[in-house]
Design a protein around this motif. Sequence first.
Motif, PDB file in Angstrom:
ATOM      1  N   ALA A  20       0.840  -1.204   0.000  1.00 20.49           N
ATOM      2  CA  ALA A  20       0.000   0.000   0.000  1.00 20.49           C
ATOM      3  C   ALA A  20       0.873   1.251   0.000  1.00 20.49           C
ATOM      4  O   ALA A  20       0.587   2.216  -0.704  1.00 20.49           O
ATOM      5  N   LEU A  21       1.941   1.244   0.786  1.00 23.69           N
ATOM      6  CA  LEU A  21       2.822   2.409   0.832  1.00 23.69           C
ATOM      7  C   LEU A  21       3.529   2.611  -0.498  1.00 23.69           C
ATOM      8  O   LEU A  21       3.704   3.745  -0.951  1.00 23.69           O
ATOM      9  N   LYS A  22       3.917   1.525  -1.146  1.00 24.88           N
ATOM     10  CA  LYS A  22       4.562   1.645  -2.452  1.00 24.88           C
ATOM     11  C   LYS A  22       3.585   2.222  -3.476  1.00 24.88           C
ATOM     12  O   LYS A  22       3.953   3.085  -4.280  1.00 24.88           O
ATOM     13  N   ALA A  23       2.333   1.763  -3.437  1.00 23.97           N
ATOM     14  CA  ALA A  23       1.320   2.299  -4.355  1.00 23.97           C
ATOM     15  C   ALA A  23       1.083   3.778  -4.082  1.00 23.97           C
ATOM     16  O   ALA A  23       0.940   4.575  -5.018  1.00 23.97           O
ATOM     17  N   LEU A  24       1.059   4.181  -2.808  1.00 28.03           N
ATOM     18  CA  LEU A  24       0.866   5.590  -2.479  1.00 28.03           C
ATOM     19  C   LEU A  24       2.040   6.441  -2.956  1.00 28.03           C
ATOM     20  O   LEU A  24       1.850   7.586  -3.383  1.00 28.03           O
ATOM     21  N   TRP A  25       3.260   5.910  -2.902  1.00 31.45           N
ATOM     22  CA  TRP A  25       4.423   6.643  -3.415  1.00 31.45           C
ATOM     23  C   TRP A  25       4.294   6.863  -4.915  1.00 31.45           C
ATOM     24  O   TRP A  25       4.612   7.937  -5.427  1.00 31.45           O
ATOM     25  N   TRP A  26       3.828   5.854  -5.661  1.00 35.80           N
ATOM     26  CA  TRP A  26       3.651   6.013  -7.104  1.00 35.80           C
ATOM     27  C   TRP A  26       2.578   7.045  -7.409  1.00 35.80           C
ATOM     28  O   TRP A  26       2.726   7.866  -8.325  1.00 35.80           O
ATOM     29  N   ILE A  27       1.476   7.028  -6.658  1.00 38.57           N
ATOM     30  CA  ILE A  27       0.412   8.014  -6.858  1.00 38.57           C
ATOM     31  C   ILE A  27       0.926   9.417  -6.557  1.00 38.57           C
ATOM     32  O   ILE A  27       0.654  10.371  -7.298  1.00 38.57           O
ATOM     33  N   ALA A  28       1.693   9.566  -5.475  1.00 35.91           N
ATOM     34  CA  ALA A  28       2.249  10.871  -5.129  1.00 35.91           C
ATOM     35  C   ALA A  28       3.204  11.359  -6.215  1.00 35.91           C
ATOM     36  O   ALA A  28       3.224  12.553  -6.544  1.00 35.91           O
ATOM     37  N   LEU A  29       3.987  10.476  -6.793  1.00 33.89           N
ATOM     38  CA  LEU A  29       4.912  10.854  -7.859  1.00 33.89           C
ATOM     39  C   LEU A  29       4.154  11.318  -9.104  1.00 33.89           C
ATOM     40  O   LEU A  29       4.519  12.329  -9.719  1.00 33.89           O
ATOM     41  N   ILE A  30       3.081  10.638  -9.456  1.00 30.70           N
ATOM     42  CA  ILE A  30       2.273  11.031 -10.619  1.00 30.70           C
ATOM     43  C   ILE A  30       1.630  12.394 -10.391  1.00 30.70           C
ATOM     44  O   ILE A  30       1.629  13.252 -11.272  1.00 30.70           O
ATOM     45  N   VAL A  31       1.105  12.619  -9.190  1.00 31.49           N
ATOM     46  CA  VAL A  31       0.491  13.915  -8.879  1.00 31.49           C
ATOM     47  C   VAL A  31       1.531  15.029  -8.925  1.00 31.49           C
ATOM     48  O   VAL A  31       1.259  16.123  -9.429  1.00 31.49           O
ATOM     49  N   TRP A  35       1.446  18.263 -11.362  1.00 31.37           N
ATOM     50  CA  TRP A  35       1.496  19.591 -10.760  1.00 31.37           C
ATOM     51  C   TRP A  35       2.594  20.424 -11.404  1.00 31.37           C
ATOM     52  O   TRP A  35       2.389  21.595 -11.742  1.00 31.37           O
ATOM     53  N   LEU A  36       3.764  19.820 -11.621  1.00 34.58           N
ATOM     54  CA  LEU A  36       4.865  20.540 -12.268  1.00 34.58           C
ATOM     55  C   LEU A  36       4.542  20.847 -13.723  1.00 34.58           C
ATOM     56  O   LEU A  36       4.873  21.931 -14.221  1.00 34.58           O
ATOM     57  N   LEU A  37       3.883  19.917 -14.424  1.00 33.56           N
ATOM     58  CA  LEU A  37       3.471  20.187 -15.800  1.00 33.56           C
ATOM     59  C   LEU A  37       2.452  21.313 -15.867  1.00 33.56           C
ATOM     60  O   LEU A  37       2.414  22.065 -16.840  1.00 33.56           O
ATOM     61  N   GLY A  38       1.639  21.457 -14.848  1.00 32.46           N
ATOM     62  CA  GLY A  38       0.675  22.544 -14.797  1.00 32.46           C
ATOM     63  C   GLY A  38       1.349  23.901 -14.748  1.00 32.46           C
ATOM     64  O   GLY A  38       0.874  24.869 -15.327  1.00 32.46           O
TER      65      GLY A  38
END
Length: 56
Positions: A20-31, A35-38
């Motif tokens: 679960a923590l690994k999945a949350l890290w991937w989601i945080a990286l995508i967000v 955000w930077l592309l925005g």
Amino acid sequence: MVPLILVLLLALVLFGAGFALKALWWIALIVLVLWLLGFVARSSGSGGRKGRWYRW
């Protein structure tokens, strides 16, 4: 027998938490990337200055 079951249960819980923590890290990286592309792709506002791409 009970200590063996407890150890196996603990290993299962820790494995699930790690996944679960690994999945949350991937989601945080995508967000973060979105955000930077925005900031790069934001549109110009009135007066030629850059506007915010988010509402808040």
